[in-house]
Scaffold this active site. Structure first.
Site, PDB file in Angstrom:
ATOM      1  N   CYS A   1       0.885  -1.161   0.000  1.00 39.12           N
ATOM      2  CA  CYS A   1       0.000   0.000   0.000  1.00 39.12           C
ATOM      3  C   CYS A   1       0.927   1.215   0.000  1.00 39.12           C
ATOM      4  CB  CYS A   1      -0.962  -0.034   1.195  1.00 39.12           C
ATOM      5  SG  CYS A   1      -0.141  -0.133   2.806  1.00 39.12           S
ATOM      6  N   ALA A   2       0.514   2.306   0.573  1.00 36.13           N
ATOM      7  CA  ALA A   2       1.358   3.497   0.579  1.00 36.13           C
ATOM      8  C   ALA A   2       2.618   3.297   1.422  1.00 36.13           C
ATOM      9  CB  ALA A   2       0.579   4.705   1.085  1.00 36.13           C
TER      10      ALA A   2
END
Length: 161
Positions: A77-78
């Site tokens: 994800c981020a």
């Protein structure tokens, strides 16, 4: 009976080597799964697929069947602190549950259950998590068009991620 193995973190250099290895085919030899939701902007790893984290629980059985032949999956994800690891763990747990159901069906009394179990078979996938997520990836590789697609520099303000 299967054993659940927690997904291991891998460094960006490992993923970079996969992407640069011309003998490896994305979607066949490995798959990078980006689970960012509305923050899936500003760029992504070349060849990755975006499956938003909120879609994974509902779509998991279908996704496992779709990607059952891919030996290595890398989630991120981020930052790879919550959504990426959670998605990778869900995937690994679902593989273990699938294998347990197939094993149970193997010993079932009915021929149909045994055939269904044989058709499903055991899935041996390596499930990993990209350490540092896309935030770290873009910090290291943002200028390499072979590693990053659709990069938007304005989105990545220093120290935001």
């Amino acid at each position: 009976m299967s054993t659940y193995t927690r997904p291991a973190f891998v460094d960006g250099a490992v993923v970079k080597d996969l992407l640069e290895d011309k003998s490896k085919v994305p979607g066949k030899d490995y798959l990078i799964i980006d689970v960012r939701d509305s923050d899936y902007i500003g760029g992504h790893i070349r060849g990755s697929v975006n499956i938003p984290a909120h879609d994974i629980p509902e779509k998991l059985p279908t996704l496992i069947e779709e990607y059952k032949d891919v030996p290595q999956l890398i989630f991120h994800c981020a930052l790879s602190q919550v959504r990426g690891p959670k998605a990778a763990n869900r995937w690994a747990e679902a593989l273990a549950a699938r294998d347990d159901a197939a094993a149970a069906a193997d010993v079932a009394a009915t021929e149909r259950a045994a055939v269904e179990a044989a058709n499903k078979g055991h899935l041996a996938q390596q499930v990993n998590i990209l350490r540092g997520g896309f935030g770290e990836w873009q910090r290291q590789y943002k200028n390499d068009k072979n590693l990053v697609e659709d990069y938007v520099a304005d989105y990545w303000i220093d120290d935001q991620y």
